[in-house]
Write an enzyme that holds these catalytic residues in place. Structure first.
Site, PDB file in Angstrom:
ATOM      1  N   HIS A 190       0.831  -1.205   0.000  1.00  0.00           N
ATOM      2  CA  HIS A 190       0.000   0.000   0.000  1.00  0.00           C
ATOM      3  C   HIS A 190       0.872   1.264   0.000  1.00  0.00           C
ATOM      4  O   HIS A 190       0.589   2.241  -0.680  1.00  0.00           O
ATOM      5  CB  HIS A 190      -0.881  -0.020   1.255  1.00  0.00           C
ATOM      6  CG  HIS A 190      -2.183   0.663   1.064  1.00  0.00           C
ATOM      7  ND1 HIS A 190      -3.326   0.003   0.726  1.00  0.00           N
ATOM      8  CD2 HIS A 190      -2.503   1.968   1.145  1.00  0.00           C
ATOM      9  CE1 HIS A 190      -4.308   0.869   0.621  1.00  0.00           C
ATOM     10  NE2 HIS A 190      -3.829   2.067   0.877  1.00  0.00           N
ATOM     11  N   GLU A 434      -0.063 -12.476 -21.095  1.00  0.00           N
ATOM     12  CA  GLU A 434       0.979 -12.474 -20.067  1.00  0.00           C
ATOM     13  C   GLU A 434       1.434 -13.884 -19.695  1.00  0.00           C
ATOM     14  O   GLU A 434       2.161 -14.077 -18.730  1.00  0.00           O
ATOM     15  CB  GLU A 434       0.551 -11.671 -18.825  1.00  0.00           C
ATOM     16  CG  GLU A 434      -0.880 -11.794 -18.406  1.00  0.00           C
ATOM     17  CD  GLU A 434      -1.262 -10.840 -17.266  1.00  0.00           C
ATOM     18  OE1 GLU A 434      -0.456 -10.011 -16.836  1.00  0.00           O
ATOM     19  OE2 GLU A 434      -2.405 -10.968 -16.794  1.00  0.00           O
ATOM     20  N   ASP A 458       4.267 -10.072 -15.997  1.00  0.00           N
ATOM     21  CA  ASP A 458       4.049 -11.511 -15.857  1.00  0.00           C
ATOM     22  C   ASP A 458       4.656 -12.285 -17.018  1.00  0.00           C
ATOM     23  O   ASP A 458       5.227 -13.350 -16.820  1.00  0.00           O
ATOM     24  CB  ASP A 458       2.548 -11.814 -15.748  1.00  0.00           C
ATOM     25  CG  ASP A 458       2.058 -11.598 -14.328  1.00  0.00           C
ATOM     26  OD1 ASP A 458       2.754 -12.034 -13.392  1.00  0.00           O
ATOM     27  OD2 ASP A 458       1.004 -10.976 -14.150  1.00  0.00           O
TER      28      ASP A 458
END
Ligand code: PEP
Ligand code: MG
Length: 597
Positions: A190, A434, A458
């Site tokens: 965060h 991905e 990814d």
């Protein structure tokens, strides 16, 4: 003496300033025997009630300033206050040990903090972080101490913390917080997300920087390189002051470029829109609207993190609609829930997996939880009437999966239509590329969707078998690997053949070194975090499409990463040198004109 440390740079920029250390260490905890446990427990209950009121106020303030979605992180904290185990444990220990309640509570907090150091599971860590945060607040109340807060900093400072909780981060004084460094956290925490969103330079994952830093120590942090200097010597300080000044000048020049450029195009007029990646609606600011040509990736799963319950369909609708409306008429591409991998929501029980990156994540999870998936799709479709919406699906590994996902999407559309709920019928459906298997069958996928968006973060980890969150093998994580370039080439070719656009939204899109080759490969737009846009724009405006195509053709034939990087770097430097001499020439020309007047 100067100490130099290396961490993970999560928000770019150089910051220099005095350290503002933040944490529990400054509280003096008294220890004494009490005569009546009841009175002691009554003090505890009163402190809990006071904290509850504080948190409710904080929740309201956050809802007003940053929206309901961000405010909901405090629900988790309010729930911790009512945690029966916490109350029982305090009550039992005060009665049995006979010590004052702040001593017992502090002891409990220290134990929890020690456990937290050893936990890998992010969802469990979130929950422990909430408990620590709430415990600290109760302690502050019991001691009648105004708890440290980052809400009002007296002067510009670098915030130094072991870990910042969501409530600390949400309150940060944006005017005076020059930089953030933390011992814990990774790039998807965060703290990292908000630091990037608010353009505060930040370095995380420093392990034990806090132990070396005293309040007021001079700190230098380089959020691009992930470097931190504690009590720098004169030479380092002078070097970074120079670099900071240069970066500021560059930024100013780039900002000027933003306003003088109506479209984003190469020297020979080929347009490539530059889009923003966002995680939270609060990131959609006037600045973002000026800089970006739209939102190319909205990572909707962030709405599901840092909370105790699932967001309702209505709450999701409000969040999505606010972004879509604010960006209108520019396009917004909402990516459906990509939980799992390295992103976990504590309220959705996911079994612990040996290989979460190869496990139950993204559409694999959504297809097995149609209740959650359909609620999100309904919210997205309802939000579509407020502007220009596209939707895309993460981690598609083959045609079967894409067709299954589309079937759910069509079911939801039919249901809304039956119930006469308004939504746009012309929404474009995209497939994220991905997974290497998706590249291999890109021709099939392209015939069954409206656009491709390549998630290189990814795609690189899966094709090179390099875990994207493991710092031990970070040096092997290589966007310039010829295998990666060939996969991009193959994907664009399939998109072209089917007549659909192909964009890229992984971090690679935000690295100016790769701008030329990505354009040359045929990417129709590039999507990146907002802070990267000015530099990529400058890069784009210095290249020519025909040369970029040649660069793509050459680099995809190379065998060595170092050859690819060397070639791209050389081209970047040559263009830069050419531009500088053109600028000097035109300045000399202007001067000559002035002299002859
Ligand atoms: C990616 O994989 O490149 C991507 C954009 O998605 P995320 O980083 O959210 O996995
Ligand atoms: Mg991804």
């Amino acid at each position: 003496m100067e100490i130099a440390l290396h961490g993970i740079g999560v928000s770019p920029g150089i910051a220099i300033g005095p350290a503002k250390t933040f944490g529990l260490d400054s509280l003096e905890i008294p220890q004494y025997k009490v005569t009546g446990p009841e009175a002691e427990l009554e003090r505890f209950t009163q402190a809990v009630d006071d904290v509850r009121q504080d948190l409710v106020r904080l929740r309201e303030k956050t809802a007003k300033e940053a929206g309901e979605y961000n405010a909901s992180i405090f629900d988790a904290h309010i729930m911790v206050l009512d945690d029966v185990t916490l109350h029982e444990e305090i009550s039992q220990r005060v009665r049995e040990e006979g010590f004052n309640v702040e001593y017992i509570l502090n002891d409990l907090i220290s134990q929890q903090a020690a456990i937290m150091e050893t936990i890998e599971d992010p969802s469990f860590r979130d929950r422990m972080g909430d408990i620590l945060d709430v415990g600290r607040r109760i302690l502050g109340r019991l001691l009648n101490t105004e708890l440290e807060s980052l809400e009002h900093l007296d002067e510009p400072a670098i915030i130094v913390a072991h870990e910042l909780s969501p409530s600390d981060t949400a309150k940060i004084d944006l005017k005076n917080a020059r930089g953030i460094i933390t011992d814990m956290s990774g790039p998807t925490s965060h703290t990292a997300i908000l630091a990037r969103a608010f353009a505060i330079p930040a370095v995380v994952g420093l392990k034990n920087a806090g132990a070396h830093i005293h309040p007021g120590d001079t700190i230098i942090l380089d959020g691009s390189a992930g470097r931190v200097f504690i009590r720098p010597n004169e030479e380092t300080l002078a070097r970074y002051q120079d670099r900071q000044e240069q970066e500021e000048q560059q930024l100013e020049a780039l900002q000027a470029l933003q306003t003088s450029c109506a479209t984003t195009c190469t020297l020979d007029g080929h347009e490539v829109p530059l889009m923003a990646n966002i995680e939270l609606p609060v990131e959609v600011t006037d600045q973002l609207k000026r800089k970006a040509d739209g939102v190319g990736l909205y990572r909707t799963e962030y709405l599901f993190l840092n909370r105790t319950s699932l967001p309702t369909e209505e709450e999701q609708y409000q969040a999505y609609a606010s972004v879509v409306e604010a960006m209108n008429p520019l396009p917004v591409t909402l990516r459906t829930l990509d939980l799992g991998g390295d992103k976990f929501a504590s309220h959705i029980p996911l079994a612990e997996e040996l290989n979460p990156q190869l496990g139950w994540r993204a559409v694999r999870f959504c297809l097995e939880r149609p209740d959650i998936f359909k609620a999100q799709l309904r919210a997205i479709l309802r939000a579509s009437i407020h502007g220009n919406v596209q939707v895309m699906f993460p981690l598609i590994s083959g045609l079967d999966e894409l067709l299954r996902v589309k079937e759910v999407f069509n079911d939801v559309c039919a249901d809304l239509q039956r119930r006469s709920v308004a939504f746009r019928k012309d929404i474009k459906i995209g497939c994220m590329i991905e997974v290497p298997s998706a590249v291999a069958v890109a021709d099939h996928l392209a015939r069954n969707c409206d656009f491709f968006s390549i998630g290189t973060n990814d795609l690189i980890q899966y094709s090179l078998a390099v875990d994207r969150v493991n710092e031990k093998i970070a040096h092997m994580y290589e966007p310039g690997h010829p295998a990666v370039l060939r996969m991009l080439q193959q994907t664009v070719a399939a998109a072209r053949e089917a007549g659909i656009p192909c964009s890229i939204c992984g971090e690679m899109a935000g690295a100016p070194l790769f701008t030329e080759v990505l354009v040359g490969l045929g990417m129709t737009s590039l999507s990146m975090s907002m802070v990267a846009i000015p530099q990529v724009r400058a890069e784009l405006m210095s290249i020519r499409l025909d040369e970029a195509k040649e660069t793509a053709a050459k680099t995809t034939q190379m065998g060595l990463v170092e050859d690819v990087r060397g070639y791209l770097q050389q081209r970047h430097e040559d263009r830069h040198a050419l531009q500088t001499s053109i600028q000097q020439y035109s300045r000399a020309d202007d001067a000559a004109k002035v002299r002859t007047k």
